[in-house]
Design a protein around this motif. Structure first.
Motif, PDB file in Angstrom:
ATOM      1  N   GLY A  61     114.958  19.685 -73.222  1.00 31.91           N
ATOM      2  CA  GLY A  61     116.336  19.358 -73.611  1.00 31.91           C
ATOM      3  C   GLY A  61     116.985  18.634 -72.457  1.00 31.91           C
ATOM      4  N   PHE A  62     118.215  18.986 -72.141  1.00 35.80           N
ATOM      5  CA  PHE A  62     118.918  18.301 -71.070  1.00 35.80           C
ATOM      6  C   PHE A  62     118.830  19.014 -69.730  1.00 35.80           C
ATOM      7  N   ALA A  63     118.427  20.274 -69.705  1.00 35.62           N
ATOM      8  CA  ALA A  63     118.313  20.992 -68.444  1.00 35.62           C
ATOM      9  C   ALA A  63     116.984  20.641 -67.800  1.00 35.62           C
ATOM     10  N   GLN A  64     117.021  20.159 -66.580  1.00 36.52           N
ATOM     11  CA  GLN A  64     115.821  19.726 -65.879  1.00 36.52           C
ATOM     12  C   GLN A  64     115.336  20.815 -64.935  1.00 36.52           C
ATOM     13  N   TYR A  65     114.028  20.974 -64.890  1.00 36.08           N
ATOM     14  CA  TYR A  65     113.400  21.988 -64.051  1.00 36.08           C
ATOM     15  C   TYR A  65     112.564  21.275 -63.003  1.00 36.08           C
ATOM     16  N   PHE A  66     112.807  21.637 -61.750  1.00 31.58           N
ATOM     17  CA  PHE A  66     112.250  20.901 -60.633  1.00 31.58           C
ATOM     18  C   PHE A  66     110.998  21.552 -60.056  1.00 31.58           C
ATOM     19  N   GLY A  67     110.132  20.703 -59.522  1.00 35.98           N
ATOM     20  CA  GLY A  67     108.986  21.155 -58.770  1.00 35.98           C
ATOM     21  C   GLY A  67     109.341  21.357 -57.307  1.00 35.98           C
ATOM     22  N   PRO A  68     108.368  21.779 -56.503  1.00 33.53           N
ATOM     23  CA  PRO A  68     108.628  22.082 -55.087  1.00 33.53           C
ATOM     24  C   PRO A  68     108.769  20.842 -54.210  1.00 33.53           C
ATOM     25  N   GLY A  69     108.363  19.701 -54.728  1.00 32.80           N
ATOM     26  CA  GLY A  69     108.517  18.471 -53.960  1.00 32.80           C
ATOM     27  C   GLY A  69     107.321  18.149 -53.084  1.00 32.80           C
ATOM     28  N   THR A  70     107.247  16.876 -52.709  1.00 40.22           N
ATOM     29  CA  THR A  70     106.288  16.396 -51.712  1.00 40.22           C
ATOM     30  C   THR A  70     107.101  15.833 -50.559  1.00 40.22           C
ATOM     31  N   ARG A  71     106.861  16.391 -49.371  1.00 36.44           N
ATOM     32  CA  ARG A  71     107.553  15.876 -48.186  1.00 36.44           C
ATOM     33  C   ARG A  71     106.728  14.732 -47.611  1.00 36.44           C
ATOM     34  N   LEU A  72     107.279  13.531 -47.659  1.00 36.03           N
ATOM     35  CA  LEU A  72     106.586  12.355 -47.154  1.00 36.03           C
ATOM     36  C   LEU A  72     107.178  11.962 -45.806  1.00 36.03           C
ATOM     37  N   THR A  73     106.299  11.821 -44.841  1.00 27.30           N
ATOM     38  CA  THR A  73     106.705  11.366 -43.516  1.00 27.30           C
ATOM     39  C   THR A  73     105.934  10.090 -43.201  1.00 27.30           C
ATOM     40  N   VAL A  74     106.672   9.020 -42.932  1.00 28.62           N
ATOM     41  CA  VAL A  74     106.064   7.735 -42.593  1.00 28.62           C
ATOM     42  C   VAL A  74     106.269   7.501 -41.106  1.00 28.62           C
ATOM     43  N   LEU A  75     105.160   7.411 -40.390  1.00 29.60           N
ATOM     44  CA  LEU A  75     105.250   7.254 -38.930  1.00 29.60           C
ATOM     45  C   LEU A  75     105.375   5.796 -38.531  1.00 29.60           C
ATOM     46  N   THR A 112     101.855   9.646 -43.336  1.00 25.76           N
ATOM     47  CA  THR A 112     101.150   8.391 -43.432  1.00 25.76           C
ATOM     48  C   THR A 112     101.677   7.417 -42.387  1.00 25.76           C
ATOM     49  N   GLU A 113     100.926   6.352 -42.188  1.00 27.94           N
ATOM     50  CA  GLU A 113     101.370   5.338 -41.248  1.00 27.94           C
ATOM     51  C   GLU A 113     102.115   4.236 -41.990  1.00 27.94           C
ATOM     52  N   LYS A 114     103.047   3.655 -41.323  1.00 26.75           N
ATOM     53  CA  LYS A 114     103.804   2.537 -41.895  1.00 26.75           C
ATOM     54  C   LYS A 114     102.836   1.469 -42.399  1.00 26.75           C
ATOM     55  N   GLY A 115     103.112   0.985 -43.611  1.00 26.18           N
ATOM     56  CA  GLY A 115     102.280  -0.057 -44.196  1.00 26.18           C
ATOM     57  C   GLY A 115     101.206   0.446 -45.149  1.00 26.18           C
ATOM     58  N   LYS A 116     100.914   1.741 -45.101  1.00 30.38           N
ATOM     59  CA  LYS A 116      99.904   2.313 -46.003  1.00 30.38           C
ATOM     60  C   LYS A 116     100.516   2.614 -47.371  1.00 30.38           C
ATOM     61  N   ASP A 117      99.657   2.703 -48.373  1.00 30.48           N
ATOM     62  CA  ASP A 117     100.099   3.101 -49.710  1.00 30.48           C
ATOM     63  C   ASP A 117      99.923   4.612 -49.875  1.00 30.48           C
ATOM     64  N   VAL A 118     100.805   5.230 -50.660  1.00 33.76           N
ATOM     65  CA  VAL A 118     100.666   6.664 -50.942  1.00 33.76           C
ATOM     66  C   VAL A 118     100.838   6.909 -52.436  1.00 33.76           C
ATOM     67  N   GLU A 119     100.200   7.965 -52.903  1.00 31.86           N
ATOM     68  CA  GLU A 119     100.341   8.384 -54.301  1.00 31.86           C
ATOM     69  C   GLU A 119     100.767   9.841 -54.323  1.00 31.86           C
ATOM     70  N   LEU A 120     101.788  10.126 -55.092  1.00 32.33           N
ATOM     71  CA  LEU A 120     102.302  11.480 -55.234  1.00 32.33           C
ATOM     72  C   LEU A 120     102.142  11.884 -56.700  1.00 32.33           C
ATOM     73  N   ARG A 121     101.741  13.135 -56.898  1.00 32.89           N
ATOM     74  CA  ARG A 121     101.410  13.572 -58.252  1.00 32.89           C
ATOM     75  C   ARG A 121     102.368  14.648 -58.735  1.00 32.89           C
ATOM     76  N   CYS A 122     102.638  14.599 -60.035  1.00 34.23           N
ATOM     77  CA  CYS A 122     103.501  15.604 -60.654  1.00 34.23           C
ATOM     78  C   CYS A 122     102.866  16.085 -61.956  1.00 34.23           C
ATOM     79  N   ASP A 123     102.818  17.401 -62.104  1.00 34.62           N
ATOM     80  CA  ASP A 123     102.316  18.027 -63.319  1.00 34.62           C
ATOM     81  C   ASP A 123     103.486  18.770 -63.966  1.00 34.62           C
ATOM     82  N   PRO A 124     104.012  18.279 -65.089  1.00 34.73           N
ATOM     83  CA  PRO A 124     105.222  18.889 -65.649  1.00 34.73           C
ATOM     84  C   PRO A 124     104.920  20.195 -66.376  1.00 34.73           C
ATOM     85  N   ILE A 125     105.972  20.865 -66.769  1.00 35.38           N
ATOM     86  CA  ILE A 125     105.828  22.082 -67.574  1.00 35.38           C
ATOM     87  C   ILE A 125     105.250  21.690 -68.934  1.00 35.38           C
TER      88      ILE A 125
END
Lengths: 111, 117
Positions: free
Chosen positions: A97-111, A13-26
């Motif tokens: 419980g207390f063990a957290q399971y992670f997703g693959p992530g979203t790589r955000l690059t702000v130009l 994205t370009e500097k100053g823009k808004d972004v939305e990142l989504r997560c779908d849990p287990i």
């Protein structure tokens, strides 16, 4: 079963823009977390949701960051007026419980 | 300041060598401890965890970790590494009681392990 999923996998994205990142849990996991992984900073906690309780927003770096979780399931992390220092991998995790399971992530690059 | 320290940032080993990665934390009181692994191009995976009981914890893929409360340490070990163990390893701590308790994990900065054939 299916793990934590996140979309998009990459966002430029370009500097100053808004972004939305989504997560779908287990399915069945009541807790959902957002973290940020950036070079030199390691993994930083951003925000935590547990059921219908008020979220723990103590890790959000500024008021440009916000997140919501609809229906106790899917979560959206919104970054307004992005800055170059927001460039990072945004990770979502869920837990029952207390063990957290992670997703693959979203790589955000702000130009 | 409260922190999680991983002393080795980069480790290079030959296959079949033994591995020990250090992790120390500075939180007082009761803690939950975790090791996560991130293989190249993949997401973070839970390797093992300690909540209570036997301080020697066995995880997946032949890894184990020992919680030494007096040393505030939770070092990761594997007797004989394989090329497929090449990855980044993260120690994480969750203070479960006390002013810093909560549900967030506090991560170390990670140790990059390269296993050469």
């Amino acid at each position: 079963g299916a793990g934590v999923s996140q979309s998009p996998s990459n966002k430029v994205t370009e500097k100053g823009k808004d972004v939305e990142l989504r997560c779908d849990p287990i399915s069945g996991h009541t807790a959902l977390y957002w973290y940020r992984q950036s070079l030199g900073q390691g993994l930083e906690f951003l925000i935590y949701f547990q059921g219908n309780s008020a979220p723990d927003k103590s890790g959000l770096p500024s008021d440009r960051f916000s997140a919501e979780r609809t229906g106790g399931s899917v979560s959206t992390l919104t970054i307004q007026r992005t800055q170059q220092e927001d460039s990072a991998v945004y990770l979502c995790a869920s837990s029952r419980g207390f063990a957290q399971y992670f997703g693959p992530g979203t790589r955000l690059t702000v130009l | 300041a409260q922190s999680v320290s991983q002393h080795n940032h980069h480790v290079i080993l030959s296959e079949a060598a033994s591995l020990e990665l250090g992790c120390n934390y500075s939180y007082g009181g009761t803690v939950n401890l975790f090791w996560y692994v991130q293989y190249p191009g993949q997401h973070l995976q839970l390797l093992l965890k300690y909540f209570s009981g036997d301080p020697l914890v066995k995880g997946i893929k032949g890894f184990e970790a020992e919680f030494i409360k007096s040393k505030f340490s939770f070092n990761l070990r594997k007797p004989s590494v394989q090329w497929s163990d090449t990855a980044e390893y993260f120690c994480a701590v969750r203070p479960s009681i006390g002013p810093n308790s909560g549900y967030a994990l506090n991560f170390g900065k990670g140790t990059s392990l390269l296993v050469t054939p």
